[in-house]
Design a protein around this motif. Structure first.
Motif, PDB file in Angstrom:
ATOM      1  N   LEU A 118      29.746  90.197  50.000  1.00  0.00           N
ATOM      2  CA  LEU A 118      30.710  89.943  48.925  1.00  0.00           C
ATOM      3  C   LEU A 118      30.157  90.311  47.552  1.00  0.00           C
ATOM      4  CD1 LEU A 118      32.366  86.582  50.045  1.00  0.00           C
ATOM      5  CD2 LEU A 118      32.956  88.937  50.646  1.00  0.00           C
ATOM      6  N   LEU A 125      38.529  87.856  47.234  1.00  0.00           N
ATOM      7  CA  LEU A 125      38.119  89.037  48.000  1.00  0.00           C
ATOM      8  C   LEU A 125      38.606  89.010  49.447  1.00  0.00           C
ATOM      9  CD1 LEU A 125      34.530  89.666  46.633  1.00  0.00           C
ATOM     10  CD2 LEU A 125      36.364  91.370  46.724  1.00  0.00           C
ATOM     11  N   LEU A 135      43.075  93.080  43.031  1.00  0.00           N
ATOM     12  CA  LEU A 135      43.065  92.327  44.286  1.00  0.00           C
ATOM     13  C   LEU A 135      44.470  91.928  44.730  1.00  0.00           C
ATOM     14  CD1 LEU A 135      39.815  90.174  43.993  1.00  0.00           C
ATOM     15  CD2 LEU A 135      40.299  92.023  45.617  1.00  0.00           C
ATOM     16  N   VAL A 166      33.543  93.674  52.216  1.00  0.00           N
ATOM     17  CA  VAL A 166      34.077  92.337  52.504  1.00  0.00           C
ATOM     18  C   VAL A 166      33.976  92.052  54.000  1.00  0.00           C
ATOM     19  CG1 VAL A 166      36.152  90.881  52.481  1.00  0.00           C
ATOM     20  CG2 VAL A 166      35.609  92.305  50.489  1.00  0.00           C
ATOM     21  N   LEU A 174      34.476  95.912  41.984  1.00  0.00           N
ATOM     22  CA  LEU A 174      35.826  95.629  41.492  1.00  0.00           C
ATOM     23  C   LEU A 174      36.006  96.133  40.068  1.00  0.00           C
ATOM     24  CD1 LEU A 174      36.298  91.922  42.660  1.00  0.00           C
ATOM     25  CD2 LEU A 174      37.434  93.949  43.619  1.00  0.00           C
ATOM     26  N   ARG A 191      32.089  92.604  45.038  1.00  0.00           N
ATOM     27  CA  ARG A 191      32.465  92.090  43.708  1.00  0.00           C
ATOM     28  C   ARG A 191      32.014  93.048  42.608  1.00  0.00           C
ATOM     29  NH1 ARG A 191      30.674  87.405  44.785  1.00  0.00           N
ATOM     30  NH2 ARG A 191      32.619  86.578  45.589  1.00  0.00           N
TER      31      ARG A 191
END
Length: 197
Positions: free
Chosen positions: A172, A123, A54, A167, A179, A176
């Motif tokens: 979200l 995020l 990120l 996003v 990721l 997530r």
């Protein structure tokens, strides 16, 4: 439990750690295709590697900034990564950590690597309270990174764009889940003492 302010978090295995960089397609695409940095990659310049996905997205705008359109996941040896940390100097003078400003300047000039701790990002790429490691490699360290430590290079631009799209859509949870799974990197407490404020 709040996150420790200074802690390396990364995607890692028993022998490798993944760091992120973003380049123009002229550098990034051949690097991903061949699994090594091309001749056009300047081995005599400082290069910054980031274990935080990120933070890399914050830096490159999800792969949208000019000259940073190709996002790379670079898997390097843990031995190389730890050598860089051991030989690094904090990028700024810190009273109490360095004997004096002149001593720090001498250390910085000699060091093949330098460390910055920048705010980790969420995020939405907003700063968090805990810090993310940025590791700058120059001279010997940059050459070792490109020619010896690198195990694999993967183009993850499409992943960056996909997460960003979720996003933007407000999804979200899906973002997530996509990721990279970053967890605390196992470094002995004393090994980072020279790199913490």
């Amino acid at each position: 439990m709040p996150e420790p302010k200074y802690q390396i978090r990364s995607l890692h295995t028993g022998s490798t750690v993944t760091v992120y960089q973003a380049y123009s397609p002229e550098i990034g695409l051949p690097a991903a295709r061949d699994g090594r940095f091309p001749g056009a990659w300047k081995r005599d310049r400082m290069t910054w590697i980031k274990p935080s996905f990120l933070w890399m997205m914050y830096r490159c705008g999800w792969g949208s900034k000019e000259g940073q359109e190709t996002v790379l996941a670079v898997e390097i040896s843990r031995a190389g990564f730890e050598w860089a940390l051991e030989h690094a100097c904090l990028s700024h003078y810190e009273r109490g950590l360095h004997a004096d400003r002149a001593t720090w300047k001498r250390q910085l000039k000699r060091a093949p690597a330098r460390v910055q701790w920048d705010p980790e990002r969420d995020l939405h790429l907003r700063p968090l309270d805990h810090r993310s490691l940025q590791l700058g490699l120059a001279g010997e360290a940059a050459r070792l990174y490109a020619d010896e430590w690198t195990v694999s290079i993967t183009d993850i631009t499409s992943l960056a764009h996909t997460i960003h799209a979720h996003v933007q859509d407000g999804d979200l949870e899906t973002a997530r889940q996509l990721l990279p799974r970053e967890s605390p990197y196992p470094v002995a407490e004393g090994d980072l003492a020279h790199l913490r404020r």
